[in-house]
Design an enzyme around this catalytic site. Structure first.
Site, PDB file in Angstrom:
ATOM      1  N   GLU A  67       0.723  -1.149   0.006  1.00  0.00           N
ATOM      2  CA  GLU A  67      -0.117   0.094  -0.030  1.00  0.00           C
ATOM      3  C   GLU A  67       0.684   1.279  -0.085  1.00  0.00           C
ATOM      4  OE1 GLU A  67      -3.257  -0.039   2.898  1.00  0.00           O
ATOM      5  OE2 GLU A  67      -4.124  -1.711   1.910  1.00  0.00           O
ATOM      6  N   GLU A  80      -5.481  -8.701   0.206  1.00  0.00           N
ATOM      7  CA  GLU A  80      -6.053  -8.155   1.442  1.00  0.00           C
ATOM      8  C   GLU A  80      -7.562  -7.912   0.908  1.00  0.00           C
ATOM      9  OE1 GLU A  80      -4.537  -5.103   4.300  1.00  0.00           O
ATOM     10  OE2 GLU A  80      -2.576  -5.871   3.651  1.00  0.00           O
TER      11      GLU A  80
HETATM   12  C1  BGP Z   1      -4.532  -2.228   5.203  1.00  0.00           C
HETATM   13  C2  BGP Z   1      -3.071  -2.512   5.807  1.00  0.00           C
HETATM   14  C3  BGP Z   1      -3.038  -3.731   6.916  1.00  0.00           C
HETATM   15  C4  BGP Z   1      -4.506  -3.740   7.575  1.00  0.00           C
HETATM   16  C5  BGP Z   1      -5.691  -3.236   7.064  1.00  0.00           C
HETATM   17  C6  BGP Z   1      -6.955  -3.123   7.896  1.00  0.00           C
HETATM   18  O1  BGP Z   1      -4.643  -0.864   4.621  1.00  0.00           O
HETATM   19  O2  BGP Z   1      -2.392  -2.857   4.447  1.00  0.00           O
HETATM   20  O3  BGP Z   1      -1.894  -3.581   7.523  1.00  0.00           O
HETATM   21  O4  BGP Z   1      -4.166  -2.598   8.712  1.00  0.00           O
HETATM   22  O5  BGP Z   1      -5.481  -2.233   6.041  1.00  0.00           O
HETATM   23  O6  BGP Z   1      -6.835  -1.744   8.189  1.00  0.00           O
HETATM   24  P1  BGP Z   1      -7.185  -1.308   9.720  1.00  0.00           P
HETATM   25  O7  BGP Z   1      -6.065  -2.405  10.553  1.00  0.00           O
HETATM   26  O8  BGP Z   1      -7.021  -0.039  10.083  1.00  0.00           O
HETATM   27  O9  BGP Z   1      -8.536  -1.813  10.104  1.00  0.00           O
END
Ligand code: BGP
Length: 469
Positions: free
Chosen positions: A165, A369
């Protein structure tokens, strides 16, 4: 488009799950690991830090066994750069190298394909002290780090992801730690950092192809379709602006080695355009990904900028404040429901996103993801009834199958997250995993692993190659 007959998921489809080092491992200063920017950042008040997380560093064998029980074909995890190079460059930490070697062996023992993210938000703090991504020396440090990873794990790891990201690092720097408020022009500086990261990525891709001809490497941005707030032509133009700045800048560079022209004109207009040194464009043109990995949580909706000081607003992700005077204004999508955390849920947008990326780049895609954060509850009888998560995945997996039928080449799905871990901003109570980790924000309890209902559901789904949903 309606399809009467859907294409089946490919036989070798990489069903799996995803995590990142700092959110899962704990052992933040053990066995010679250096601190990362995440370890030393001020973390959000009222929620846990990342020091112990899910203690995967000590429990990885149990965790991998559970992934194997679920039937994982692949596991996407990240390597903590500062575990390998505590100072970011210089001396290697043998214990750090050993940990990931053992983890990779453990995965392969069960036939689980390791998919390695080289850098997931956790820049070594020692590099940050020397200017972080503003300093071109960080490009060399990343190349050196990549070389070390290829040398040590290239015999066993076939799938590599460069930077997780990168677009979120640039667009939401305050929340991840790349923003240095002391800089005279932080926003301009960010796009200079972005340029350096793009160079680092290109160099890592070139090196991978030189050193490991059988391996495959790709970028891993967060990509989501951008809707116009209405059918007004000006809103459509705004959506196009945001898509260029949020999505295509990153992928056009990774794939074609050039700045997206709309994004570039925005950078020039704002005075954010980076200094491009002689030779940079050649380097950027040499890096070619073998596939595109992307993270998808939700779509975004924007309208025309009114330039009235109110362009910034919450959009699909309650955490993401979106807007850019002169380019687009953040908006909400009235057609979508939201999660407990206010993130808009948009499975159909997932299909559109898959189609858009594939139409632009014609490279195989893997989803690294996708998932639902929720306050799961461990019941007295030891169960975790996360039906809402199954429902979320059911709808998203259906859209992958539709996209496959649309002719999109998708070769894997690694949702977030394989196992509960600490959310980037919202602590350990915001859970994403198929495996529950019994801890609270400030009470670690025994960190016991518990199979959620979604664990058994995903197990059946994988066994049926995506048929039984
Ligand atoms: C993405 C990231 C992850 C993870 C996910 C969920 O942006 O790559 O590392 O954190 O989001 O987000 P959050 O943990 O803020 O709910």
């Amino acid at each position: 488009m309606l399809h009467k007959q859907l294409n089946a998921f490919p036989e070798d489809f990489l069903w799996g799950g995803s995590t990142s080092a700092y959110q899962l491992e704990g052992a933040w200063d053990e066995d010679g690991k250096g601190p990362s920017v995440i370890d030393l950042a001020n973390h959000v008040e009222g929620v846990t830090d990342f020091k112990v997380a899910s203690d995967h560093y000590h429990m990885y064998k149990e965790d991998v066994a559970l992934m194997a029980e679920m039937g994982f074909k692949a596991y996407r995890f990240s390597i903590a750069w500062s575990r390998i190079y505590p100072q970011g460059d210089g001396a290697v930490n043998p214990k750090g190298l050993e940990f990931y070697s053992l983890l990779i062996d453990e995965l392969l023992k069960y036939g689980i394909e390791p998919i390695v993210t080289m850098y997931h938000f956790d820049l070594p703090y020692a590099l940050e002290e020397r200017g972080g991504w503003s300093n071109r020396a960080t490009i060399d440090a990343f190349e050196q780090y990549a070389k070390t990873l290829y040398e040590n794990y290239g015999d066993r790891v076939k799938w590599w992801l460069t930077i997780n990201e990168q677009n979120m690092l640039i667009l939401h720097p305050g929340s991840i730690g790349t923003l240095n408020e002391n800089m005279t022009d932080p926003q301009k500086e960010l796009y200079q950092q972005n340029h350096h990261m793009l160079l680092a990525q290109a160099k890592a891709m070139v090196l991978c192809h030189q050193m490991l001809p059988d391996a495959k490497i790709g970028p891993a941005p967060n990509i989501g379709v951008i809707y116009p707030a209405s059918s007004k032509p000006e809103d459509m133009l705004a959506a196009d602006n945001y898509a260029a700045i949020r999505n295509w800048l990153y992928l056009d560079m990774a794939v074609y080695g050039r700045y997206n022209h709309i994004a570039w004109s925005y950078l020039v207009e704002k005075g954010y355009q980076p200094v491009i040194e002689e030779g940079d464009m050649e380097i950027l043109g040499q890096g070619h990904p073998d596939f595109i990995a992307f993270n998808y949580y939700t779509s975004q909706t924007v309208g025309e900028s009114k330039n009235d000081g109110n362009d910034y607003s919450h959009t699909g992700d309650q955490h993401e404040i979106v807007g850019e005077p002169g380019a687009y204004r953040g908006s909400v999508n009235p057609n979508l429901q939201t999660t407990e955390f206010g993130w808009e849920i948009d499975p159909v947008g997932f299909r559109t996103t898959l189609r858009q990326i594939y139409s632009r780049y014609h490279l195989p895609l893997i989803v690294t993801e996708n998932g639902l954060g929720a306050f799961d509850k461990l019941e007295d009888d030891g169960t975790v009834n996360d039906e809402y998560r199954m429902d979320f995945f059911r709808k998203h997996i259906e859209q992958i199958q539709l996209a496959l039928t649309d002719g999109v080449e998708v070769f894997g799905f690694c949702p977030w997250s394989a196992i509960d871990l600490v959310s980037t901003h919202q602590g350990s109570s915001k859970r994403y995993g198929f495996i529950y980790v019994d801890r609270e924000e400030f009470d670690l309890k025994e960190l016991r692993r518990v199979r959620k209902n979604s664990f058994y559901w995903y197990q059946k789904l994988i066994a049926s190659r995506g048929e039984i949903r």
